[in-house]
Motif scaffolding. Structure first.
Motif, mmCIF file in Angstrom:
data_model
loop_
_atom_site.group_PDB
_atom_site.id
_atom_site.type_symbol
_atom_site.label_atom_id
_atom_site.label_comp_id
_atom_site.label_asym_id
_atom_site.label_seq_id
_atom_site.Cartn_x
_atom_site.Cartn_y
_atom_site.Cartn_z
ATOM 1 N N PHE A 39 0.935 -1.620 -0.240
ATOM 2 C CA PHE A 39 0.064 0.054 -0.119
ATOM 3 C C PHE A 39 0.942 0.764 -0.172
ATOM 4 C CE2 PHE A 39 -3.635 -2.504 2.851
ATOM 5 C CZ PHE A 39 -4.564 -2.253 0.909
ATOM 6 N N TYR A 40 1.719 1.153 0.429
ATOM 7 C CA TYR A 40 2.621 2.424 1.076
ATOM 8 C C TYR A 40 3.686 2.805 -0.415
ATOM 9 C CZ TYR A 40 0.523 0.670 4.847
ATOM 10 O OH TYR A 40 -0.388 0.615 5.734
ATOM 11 N N ASP A 41 2.914 3.511 -1.071
ATOM 12 C CA ASP A 41 3.751 4.278 -2.337
ATOM 13 C C ASP A 41 3.796 5.259 -1.655
ATOM 14 O OD1 ASP A 41 1.787 3.864 -2.726
ATOM 15 O OD2 ASP A 41 2.262 4.147 -5.224
ATOM 16 N N LEU A 47 -2.509 8.760 1.599
ATOM 17 C CA LEU A 47 -3.904 8.337 1.617
ATOM 18 C C LEU A 47 -4.410 7.707 2.831
ATOM 19 C CD1 LEU A 47 -4.540 7.597 -1.541
ATOM 20 C CD2 LEU A 47 -5.561 8.827 -1.048
ATOM 21 N N PHE A 48 -2.872 7.043 3.675
ATOM 22 C CA PHE A 48 -3.172 6.157 4.809
ATOM 23 C C PHE A 48 -2.872 8.195 6.154
ATOM 24 C CE2 PHE A 48 -0.693 4.583 8.810
ATOM 25 C CZ PHE A 48 -2.285 3.419 9.194
ATOM 26 N N ASP A 49 -1.821 8.861 5.730
ATOM 27 C CA ASP A 49 -1.948 10.005 7.085
ATOM 28 C C ASP A 49 -3.417 10.332 6.757
ATOM 29 O OD1 ASP A 49 1.027 9.102 7.053
ATOM 30 O OD2 ASP A 49 1.370 11.070 5.613
ATOM 31 N N GLU A 56 -14.357 8.243 11.861
ATOM 32 C CA GLU A 56 -14.631 6.777 11.857
ATOM 33 C C GLU A 56 -13.575 6.087 12.745
ATOM 34 O OE1 GLU A 56 -15.104 8.141 9.010
ATOM 35 O OE2 GLU A 56 -16.769 7.316 8.233
ATOM 36 N N TYR A 57 -11.739 7.160 11.978
ATOM 37 C CA TYR A 57 -11.008 5.433 12.263
ATOM 38 C C TYR A 57 -10.082 6.530 13.567
ATOM 39 C CZ TYR A 57 -6.689 3.294 11.160
ATOM 40 O OH TYR A 57 -5.378 2.373 11.545
ATOM 41 N N TYR A 58 -10.967 5.651 14.368
ATOM 42 C CA TYR A 58 -10.149 5.867 15.779
ATOM 43 C C TYR A 58 -9.208 5.500 16.352
ATOM 44 C CZ TYR A 58 -11.040 1.215 16.527
ATOM 45 O OH TYR A 58 -10.856 -0.057 15.667
ATOM 46 N N PRO A 160 4.051 0.379 17.207
ATOM 47 C CA PRO A 160 2.454 1.260 17.303
ATOM 48 C C PRO A 160 1.722 1.616 16.494
ATOM 49 C CG PRO A 160 4.184 3.462 16.706
ATOM 50 C CD PRO A 160 4.754 1.736 16.608
ATOM 51 N N GLY A 161 0.612 1.717 15.901
ATOM 52 C CA GLY A 161 -0.116 1.954 15.280
ATOM 53 C C GLY A 161 -1.424 0.557 14.847
ATOM 54 N N SER A 162 -1.125 -0.233 15.427
ATOM 55 C CA SER A 162 -1.479 -1.734 15.442
ATOM 56 C C SER A 162 -1.279 -2.620 14.531
ATOM 57 C CB SER A 162 -3.503 -1.728 15.721
ATOM 58 O OG SER A 162 -3.664 -3.550 15.780
ATOM 59 N N SER A 163 -0.085 -2.826 13.771
ATOM 60 C CA SER A 163 0.714 -3.103 12.212
ATOM 61 C C SER A 163 0.496 -4.210 12.391
ATOM 62 C CB SER A 163 2.059 -2.047 12.296
ATOM 63 O OG SER A 163 1.236 -0.805 11.921
ATOM 64 N N GLY A 165 -1.732 -6.265 13.495
ATOM 65 C CA GLY A 165 -2.747 -6.944 12.812
ATOM 66 C C GLY A 165 -2.971 -7.136 12.020
ATOM 67 N N ASN A 166 -1.754 -7.041 11.292
ATOM 68 C CA ASN A 166 -2.017 -7.260 9.707
ATOM 69 C C ASN A 166 -0.874 -9.106 8.952
ATOM 70 O OD1 ASN A 166 0.081 -4.399 8.031
ATOM 71 N ND2 ASN A 166 -2.880 -4.802 8.003
ATOM 72 N N LEU A 167 -0.621 -8.861 10.695
ATOM 73 C CA LEU A 167 -0.337 -10.772 10.775
ATOM 74 C C LEU A 167 -1.341 -11.209 11.149
ATOM 75 C CD1 LEU A 167 3.579 -10.113 11.782
ATOM 76 C CD2 LEU A 167 2.744 -10.012 9.431
ATOM 77 N N ALA A 205 -15.104 2.186 10.447
ATOM 78 C CA ALA A 205 -13.471 2.509 10.646
ATOM 79 C C ALA A 205 -13.192 2.000 8.740
ATOM 80 C CB ALA A 205 -12.564 2.375 12.072
ATOM 81 N N TYR A 206 -13.186 1.772 8.793
ATOM 82 C CA TYR A 206 -12.405 0.636 7.686
ATOM 83 C C TYR A 206 -13.278 0.815 6.107
ATOM 84 C CZ TYR A 206 -9.245 -1.245 10.592
ATOM 85 O OH TYR A 206 -8.018 -1.177 11.150
ATOM 86 N N ASN A 207 -14.718 1.690 6.396
ATOM 87 C CA ASN A 207 -15.544 1.799 5.065
ATOM 88 C C ASN A 207 -15.764 3.618 5.356
ATOM 89 O OD1 ASN A 207 -16.496 -0.819 3.577
ATOM 90 N ND2 ASN A 207 -16.479 -1.324 5.711
ATOM 91 N N THR A 279 -6.411 -8.450 0.414
ATOM 92 C CA THR A 279 -5.380 -7.055 0.063
ATOM 93 C C THR A 279 -4.605 -6.621 1.436
ATOM 94 O OG1 THR A 279 -6.629 -5.388 0.122
ATOM 95 C CG2 THR A 279 -5.764 -5.982 -1.837
ATOM 96 N N GLU A 280 -5.831 -6.778 2.449
ATOM 97 C CA GLU A 280 -5.578 -7.042 4.580
ATOM 98 C C GLU A 280 -6.204 -7.630 5.249
ATOM 99 O OE1 GLU A 280 -5.819 -2.710 5.448
ATOM 100 O OE2 GLU A 280 -3.624 -2.765 6.488
ATOM 101 N N ASN A 281 -5.510 -7.937 6.217
ATOM 102 C CA ASN A 281 -5.881 -8.417 7.622
ATOM 103 C C ASN A 281 -5.981 -7.385 8.584
ATOM 104 O OD1 ASN A 281 -7.187 -10.433 6.551
ATOM 105 N ND2 ASN A 281 -5.004 -11.528 6.716
ATOM 106 N N SER A 282 -7.042 -7.679 9.237
ATOM 107 C CA SER A 282 -6.629 -6.010 9.932
ATOM 108 C C SER A 282 -7.222 -7.094 11.919
ATOM 109 C CB SER A 282 -6.812 -4.297 10.535
ATOM 110 O OG SER A 282 -6.449 -3.973 11.194
ATOM 111 N N HIS A 283 -5.993 -7.424 12.230
ATOM 112 C CA HIS A 283 -6.479 -8.689 13.144
ATOM 113 C C HIS A 283 -6.455 -7.709 14.461
ATOM 114 C CE1 HIS A 283 -4.892 -11.819 10.951
ATOM 115 N NE2 HIS A 283 -6.140 -12.900 11.949
#
Ligand code: AVJ
Length: 323
Positions: A39-41, A47-49, A56-58, A160-163, A165-167, A205-207, A279-283
């Motif tokens: 995602f991070y080009d 866009l992530f910033d 919605e993105y608490y 940080p950031g709950s990254s 959760g991608n795994l 938060a994701y929509n 494209t992503e999991n966020s556990h």
């Protein structure tokens, strides 16, 4: 006399050929997939910033409030003269909230986006002239070694950031084990973890209403067009994000609206109508669930901070001292 900033760069960026072959392998598989690190080009990072500022993105604002509120307690847990690593440092904004309290011996941001890392670290060094910085361009999820000279005694990782959760939980244990190995006995990990909560709050938060998350997801396809000469028609794909309760995770997909064929680097990829690229999991974790994971990786829970609404958690974990 001008102050020379104390910045050292170490470049372990993976070779570019890896990108094309990894993407193609993912698109040939039964469930098509592209890993979220892509995602991070530059566009995706911007866009992530913007996602981080969405109503919605608490996650981001809650974690920042915790870092602000409990910075002194966190610094007490970490102790003096830390060699402070940050995994996926991005714009290094969160560490700024802690640097004055922690006063580390040096700061070691690690990120895959070289230019983003370079810019952020230069800005940081201007504001913290006393700080020694070793910036490492690396995919922290891949295999990597510490540059020599960073083997100070009080090694602390900041993630940080709950990254995490991608795994998947299995993969997360693997990464936590590696972190435990390099911070080693007496070292610590300060990690932000998003909490299991009401499905409506999670899915919102994701929509988001402004569709920034949709643009972030679809930017992957634009990136493949830009960098691999692919011919995705982005408006023929839909952003999908939903909570998968069996796995305690948000899943993001790009869904093909109709049957279509896309060309990527001289290869034709077929999509059925309704077929998706995952494209992503966020556990998401409970406090106890994350403690179990940490213990499996050799960490001991020391402290956890949460907000009054139990939206987000920050854990401090330690590798036990050798007896
Ligand atoms: C950076 C992985 C924590 O999962 O919430 C935000 C990325 N994806 N909106 C997350 C993301 C869609 C984010 N992490």
């Amino acid at each position: 006399m001008t102050n020379l900033p104390l910045i050292h760069f170490h470049d372990f960026h993976p070779p570019l050929g890896d990108f094309r072959s990894t993407i193609l392998a993912g698109l040939r598989s039964e469930q098509k997939q592209i890993a979220p690190k892509y995602f991070y080009d530059p566009q995706g990072s911007m866009l992530f910033d913007r996602i981080c500022e969405l109503p919605e993105y608490y996650l981001t604002r809650t974690e920042i409030a915790l870092l602000n509120q409990y910075g002194d307690q966190i610094a007490d847990s970490i102790g003096p003269d830390a060699v402070l690593f940050e995994l996926g440092s991005g714009n290094s904004n969160k560490i700024r909230l802690l640097l004055d309290a922690i006063r580390p011996k040096c700061y070691v941001p690690m990120d895959i986006s070289k230019n983003h890392l370079f810019q952020s670290v230069n800005l940081l060094a201007k504001d913290y002239p006393w700080l020694e910085v070793h910036a490492i361009c690396v995919d922290y999820a891949g295999s990597w070694n510490l540059p020599p000279g960073l083997k100070g005694r009080n090694r602390i990782a900041f993630f940080p950031g709950s990254s995490i959760g991608n795994l998947t939980p299995e993969e997360a244990v693997g990464l936590l084990r590696r972190i435990a190995q390099f911070v080693s006995h007496g070292g610590g990990l300060l990690i932000g973890v998003d909490l299991i909560k009401d499905i409506g709050v999670l899915e919102a938060a994701y929509n988001d209403q402004q569709k920034v998350t949709a643009a972030f997801n679809k930017n992957l396809l634009l990136r493949l067009n830009r960098e691999l000469g692919a011919n995705f028609q982005v408006d023929r794909f839909q952003h999908r994000a939903f909570y998968n309760q069996g796995f305690d995770r948000i899943e993001m997909h790009l869904e093909s609206e109709e049957e279509q064929v896309v060309r990527i680097a001289n290869e034709l990829i077929h999509f059925n109508a309704g077929e998706t690229i995952h494209t992503e999991n966020s556990h998401k974790y409970s406090i106890a669930g994350f403690h179990r994971l940490a213990l499996r990786a050799g960490f001991h829970p020391v402290k956890v901070w949460t907000d009054p609404e139990d939206l987000f958690s920050i854990h401090y974990l330690q590798v036990q001292d050798e007896r």
